[in-house]
Design a protein around this motif. Sequence first.
Motif, PDB file in Angstrom:
ATOM      1  N   LEU A  82       0.832  -1.201   0.000  1.00 24.27           N
ATOM      2  CA  LEU A  82       0.000   0.000   0.000  1.00 24.27           C
ATOM      3  C   LEU A  82       0.867   1.251   0.000  1.00 24.27           C
ATOM      4  CD1 LEU A  82      -2.805   1.330   0.306  1.00 24.27           C
ATOM      5  CD2 LEU A  82      -2.610   0.932   2.761  1.00 24.27           C
ATOM      6  N   ALA A  83       1.866   1.281   0.880  1.00 25.67           N
ATOM      7  CA  ALA A  83       2.773   2.432   0.953  1.00 25.67           C
ATOM      8  C   ALA A  83       3.516   2.635  -0.366  1.00 25.67           C
ATOM      9  CB  ALA A  83       3.771   2.251   2.099  1.00 25.67           C
ATOM     10  N   THR A  84       3.931   1.538  -0.986  1.00 23.75           N
ATOM     11  CA  THR A  84       4.662   1.628  -2.248  1.00 23.75           C
ATOM     12  C   THR A  84       3.780   2.193  -3.348  1.00 23.75           C
ATOM     13  OG1 THR A  84       6.026  -0.248  -1.590  1.00 23.75           O
ATOM     14  CG2 THR A  84       6.005   0.319  -3.931  1.00 23.75           C
ATOM     15  N   ASN A  85       2.549   1.715  -3.429  1.00 27.70           N
ATOM     16  CA  ASN A  85       1.638   2.242  -4.450  1.00 27.70           C
ATOM     17  C   ASN A  85       1.331   3.711  -4.222  1.00 27.70           C
ATOM     18  OD1 ASN A  85       0.785   0.082  -6.423  1.00 27.70           O
ATOM     19  ND2 ASN A  85       0.556  -0.994  -4.494  1.00 27.70           N
ATOM     20  N   ILE A  86       1.181   4.105  -2.985  1.00 29.57           N
ATOM     21  CA  ILE A  86       0.946   5.518  -2.685  1.00 29.57           C
ATOM     22  C   ILE A  86       2.175   6.350  -3.066  1.00 29.57           C
ATOM     23  CG2 ILE A  86       0.606   7.192  -0.810  1.00 29.57           C
ATOM     24  CD1 ILE A  86      -1.273   5.077   0.476  1.00 29.57           C
ATOM     25  N   ALA A  87       3.363   5.804  -2.804  1.00 27.40           N
ATOM     26  CA  ALA A  87       4.586   6.521  -3.198  1.00 27.40           C
ATOM     27  C   ALA A  87       4.638   6.704  -4.713  1.00 27.40           C
ATOM     28  CB  ALA A  87       5.822   5.761  -2.708  1.00 27.40           C
ATOM     29  N   PHE A  88       4.263   5.658  -5.453  1.00 25.05           N
ATOM     30  CA  PHE A  88       4.219   5.767  -6.918  1.00 25.05           C
ATOM     31  C   PHE A  88       3.240   6.860  -7.339  1.00 25.05           C
ATOM     32  CE2 PHE A  88       5.319   0.981  -7.630  1.00 25.05           C
ATOM     33  CZ  PHE A  88       6.642   1.222  -7.352  1.00 25.05           C
ATOM     34  N   LEU A  89       2.053   6.865  -6.742  1.00 23.23           N
ATOM     35  CA  LEU A  89       1.053   7.871  -7.095  1.00 23.23           C
ATOM     36  C   LEU A  89       1.528   9.282  -6.759  1.00 23.23           C
ATOM     37  CD1 LEU A  89      -2.197   6.023  -5.993  1.00 23.23           C
ATOM     38  CD2 LEU A  89      -1.425   6.467  -8.339  1.00 23.23           C
ATOM     39  N   CYS A  90       2.163   9.429  -5.605  1.00 24.10           N
ATOM     40  CA  CYS A  90       2.694  10.754  -5.233  1.00 24.10           C
ATOM     41  C   CYS A  90       3.685  11.243  -6.277  1.00 24.10           C
ATOM     42  CB  CYS A  90       3.374  10.688  -3.865  1.00 24.10           C
ATOM     43  SG  CYS A  90       2.247  10.521  -2.481  1.00 24.10           S
ATOM     44  N   GLU A  91       4.553  10.352  -6.712  1.00 24.73           N
ATOM     45  CA  GLU A  91       5.564  10.732  -7.702  1.00 24.73           C
ATOM     46  C   GLU A  91       4.931  11.030  -9.058  1.00 24.73           C
ATOM     47  OE1 GLU A  91       9.529  11.624  -8.657  1.00 24.73           O
ATOM     48  OE2 GLU A  91       8.578  11.235  -6.718  1.00 24.73           O
ATOM     49  N   MET A  92       4.008  10.191  -9.492  1.00 25.82           N
ATOM     50  CA  MET A  92       3.379  10.386 -10.792  1.00 25.82           C
ATOM     51  C   MET A  92       2.547  11.664 -10.838  1.00 25.82           C
ATOM     52  SD  MET A  92       2.198   6.463 -11.442  1.00 25.82           S
ATOM     53  CE  MET A  92       1.709   6.537 -13.161  1.00 25.82           C
ATOM     54  N   GLU A  93       1.783  11.900  -9.790  1.00 23.19           N
ATOM     55  CA  GLU A  93       0.913  13.070  -9.797  1.00 23.19           C
ATOM     56  C   GLU A  93       1.688  14.353  -9.536  1.00 23.19           C
ATOM     57  OE1 GLU A  93      -2.396  12.061  -7.286  1.00 23.19           O
ATOM     58  OE2 GLU A  93      -3.008  10.446  -8.638  1.00 23.19           O
ATOM     59  N   LYS A  94       2.828  14.240  -8.889  1.00 22.44           N
ATOM     60  CA  LYS A  94       3.695  15.399  -8.654  1.00 22.44           C
ATOM     61  C   LYS A  94       4.158  15.987  -9.975  1.00 22.44           C
ATOM     62  CE  LYS A  94       8.046  14.748  -8.466  1.00 22.44           C
ATOM     63  NZ  LYS A  94       9.425  14.418  -8.250  1.00 22.44           N
ATOM     64  N   GLU A  95       4.476  15.125 -10.904  1.00 25.49           N
ATOM     65  CA  GLU A  95       5.051  15.565 -12.165  1.00 25.49           C
ATOM     66  C   GLU A  95       4.014  15.749 -13.271  1.00 25.49           C
ATOM     67  OE1 GLU A  95       8.222  12.919 -13.149  1.00 25.49           O
ATOM     68  OE2 GLU A  95       9.324  13.402 -11.336  1.00 25.49           O
ATOM     69  N   GLY A  96       2.741  15.720 -12.912  1.00 22.47           N
ATOM     70  CA  GLY A  96       1.704  15.925 -13.905  1.00 22.47           C
ATOM     71  C   GLY A  96       1.550  14.763 -14.860  1.00 22.47           C
ATOM     72  N   GLN A  97       1.972  13.576 -14.461  1.00 21.11           N
ATOM     73  CA  GLN A  97       1.856  12.408 -15.324  1.00 21.11           C
ATOM     74  C   GLN A  97       0.473  11.784 -15.247  1.00 21.11           C
ATOM     75  OE1 GLN A  97       5.014   9.861 -14.071  1.00 21.11           O
ATOM     76  NE2 GLN A  97       6.557  10.995 -15.186  1.00 21.11           N
ATOM     77  N   LYS A  98      -0.387  12.362 -14.446  1.00 18.65           N
ATOM     78  CA  LYS A  98      -1.728  11.822 -14.252  1.00 18.65           C
ATOM     79  C   LYS A  98      -2.416  11.612 -15.596  1.00 18.65           C
ATOM     80  CE  LYS A  98      -6.006  12.886 -11.867  1.00 18.65           C
ATOM     81  NZ  LYS A  98      -6.682  13.776 -10.965  1.00 18.65           N
TER      82      LYS A  98
END
Length: 104
Positions: A82-98
Amino acid sequence: MNDKNKADFGKIRPTLVPTQIIRDIAEVREYGLLKYPETGKDGWKEISIERIRDAMCRHLLAYLDNPLGLDEESGLPHRSHLATNIAFLCEMEKEGQKEKNNEV
């Protein structure tokens, strides 16, 4: 020690982060590298955001059902995945990759 001369106001304080979450994420990442060696350490960046969200939700549900439960495949705690997936989402959404990764 005289901290008055150090201008830290407004800077992040990484020492506030509990270190266990870093260990948990590192364990899941090590497992991922063993499972998918061909993708390399950044293979997760090629996964759609929806798939990462789905994985996060599955691990959250499993964690809620059993907070001490382990993922059947990896043998690691669901909270670590869960923590790893949240970390991935934080990184992806930080850079506008959403938007870029929004395809399934």
